[in-house]
Design an enzyme around this catalytic site. Structure first.
Site, PDB file in Angstrom:
ATOM      1  N   LYS A 185     -11.194 104.766 -79.383  1.00 28.58           N
ATOM      2  CA  LYS A 185     -12.393 104.079 -78.918  1.00 28.58           C
ATOM      3  C   LYS A 185     -13.616 104.628 -79.643  1.00 28.58           C
ATOM      4  O   LYS A 185     -13.754 105.846 -79.800  1.00 28.58           O
ATOM      5  CB  LYS A 185     -12.585 104.234 -77.410  1.00 28.58           C
ATOM      6  CG  LYS A 185     -13.807 103.445 -76.899  1.00 28.58           C
ATOM      7  CD  LYS A 185     -14.005 103.603 -75.414  1.00 28.58           C
ATOM      8  CE  LYS A 185     -15.246 102.847 -74.953  1.00 28.58           C
ATOM      9  NZ  LYS A 185     -15.536 103.075 -73.512  1.00 28.58           N
ATOM     10  N   ASP A 318     -14.105  99.203 -65.367  1.00 31.22           N
ATOM     11  CA  ASP A 318     -15.076 100.185 -65.863  1.00 31.22           C
ATOM     12  C   ASP A 318     -15.885 100.843 -64.745  1.00 31.22           C
ATOM     13  O   ASP A 318     -17.043 101.184 -64.934  1.00 31.22           O
ATOM     14  CB  ASP A 318     -16.018  99.519 -66.870  1.00 31.22           C
ATOM     15  CG  ASP A 318     -16.881 100.530 -67.627  1.00 31.22           C
ATOM     16  OD1 ASP A 318     -16.408 101.648 -67.879  1.00 31.22           O
ATOM     17  OD2 ASP A 318     -18.045 100.199 -67.947  1.00 31.22           O
TER      18      ASP A 318
END
Length: 407
Positions: A185, A318
């Site tokens: 990421k 998230d």
């Protein structure tokens, strides 16, 4: 040999978006037969599912299982052992909401994934990236403007590590891959929870982004990028990034680039609602809370644009701190734009495709892992069935074993 027969349920074919009255037979954690009048092997556990919907276990493609607080800068000062204890509770609760697989978007590591795999922790299996890569002053840099010391972020409990320059990002990517990362990421734009950047900024140069993509591809892995603005999203997609996390401010060019590069969008709409409503009480600094409005309303418009343009959209939440409990609410929010079948696909077959696990999870087909939910209600007719699992989820089967039982 262990076997389980789920008999007489309405089995959800997620690809077709339809229910069929079928039996499902699993042997040694894998589905071996789906159909009518399936015979149970001697000694098989038989689960009566008449009147219930049977569907694949859910996949959340954007979680932070170690984020036990919304103060992400402060998280890096917590002892790793204490964070792990919190993560165990977060993982258990995710499983009880029906999520049998999650993709951690920074924070989790090989130790947590191994502990879950070996049965030391109850929870969804974890596809992890380790630490997200951030430039100095980027979304993964938790230092305030008055802090100057560059602390060692590689081995603390935080979510990010700082790497600047092509050689440094290559080294950082290789290090996360060495530690078993399923994906890499990068922070390709500013974010809500970081103290010194702007939401509309772009982060990392083209050369740095390309270098990370090259390292991931060399290891047969891929890159996910945190990005909000169209400028940041489009830059990341041109560099070869496979999934864009958030993407609240995408434009028509973004949609075309998603299609051209066969990339995925992972909206995380529930987190903005939760941060606005509860973020301060769970540790979100006031300066970060003030950024939420910049992306809150835009998220729905981005989902509309991406859905209309045929972008592959995966499910993500998230959430941070005590807000993890809202994980399933994303179904209701997505339902404002997408049909229930499309939202369900985002948390099953589409997410499995993103994780490179098609044929392994996300569907109830011979050969797939026996991850199943037994639901009192039809999610194709009403997404509340998934959005409120406490009222509708009767059992969770993971790898052919009942791990949550509310029958």
């Amino acid at each position: 040999m262990t076997s389980m027969l789920v008999r007489g349920g309405h089995v959800l074919d997620v690809a077709a978006g339809e229910l069929n009255e079928h039996d499902v037979l699993a042997v040694d954690g894998r589905i071996v037969e789906v159909g009518t009048d399936v015979r149970a092997p001697h000694g098989a556990e038989v689960i009566a599912a008449a009147g219930l919907v049977v569907m694949p276990g859910l996949i959340d493609a954007h979680v932070h299982v170690t984020a036990a607080t919304a103060d992400l800068s402060g998280l890096g000062t917590w002892p790793v052992s204490y964070v792990t204890a919190h993560a165990a509770t977060i993982l258990r609760d995710m499983l009880h909401r029906g999520f049998t697989t999650v993709r951690d978007a920074s924070g989790a590591d090989f130790g947590l994934a191994r502990a879950q795999r070996e049965g030391l922790l109850a929870g969804p299996r974890i596809a992890f990236c380790g630490k997200a890569l951030s430039q100095t002053g980027g979304h993964g840099d938790g230092r305030g403007p008055g802090q100057t010391a560059m602390e060692d972020t590689d081995y603390c409990a935080g979510l990010g590590r700082i790497a600047d320059g092509v050689d440094a990002v290559r080294r950082a990517a290789r290090d996360e891959l060495r530690k078993g990362a399923h994906h890499i990421k990068v922070m390709a734009s500013g974010g809500v929870a970081s103290p010194t950047d702007r939401i509309d900024s772009t982060q990392y140069s083209d050369a740095e982004l390309v270098a990370v993509v090259e390292e991931a591809r060399a290891a047969n892995r891929y890159v996910a990028a945190h990005a909000y603005s169209a400028r940041a999203v489009n830059k990341a997609l041109r560099a070869g990034v496979r999934s864009i996390e958030h993407g609240n401010l995408i434009d028509d060019e973004s949609v075309a680039l998603f299609r051209k590069h066969d990339a995925f969008l992972v909206p995380t709409l529930v987190t903005y609602w939760a941060l606005k409503e509860e973020g301060i009480s769970y540790g979100l600094p006031a300066s970060s809370w003030e950024k939420v409005d910049a992306v809150l309303d835009a998220g729905i418009r981005a989902l509309e644009r991406a859905h209309a343009g045929g972008v592959k959209i995966a499910y993500g939440s998230d959430l941070l701190g005590g807000m993890h409990r809202h994980q399933s609410r994303e179904f209701s929010i997505r339902g404002q734009v997408q049909a229930p079948a499309d939202v369900i696909r985002s948390a099953t077959v589409v997410a499995a495709d993103l994780l490179d696990t098609s044929g392994e999870i996300g569907a109830l087909l011979p050969g797939t892992r026996a991850d199943m939910l037994l639901l009192d209600g039809d999610p194709l007719a009403d997404l509340t069935v998934l959005a409120e699992p406490g009222d509708h989820l009767r059992a969770v089967v993971q790898d052919g074993a009942v791990v949550v039982d509310r029958r």
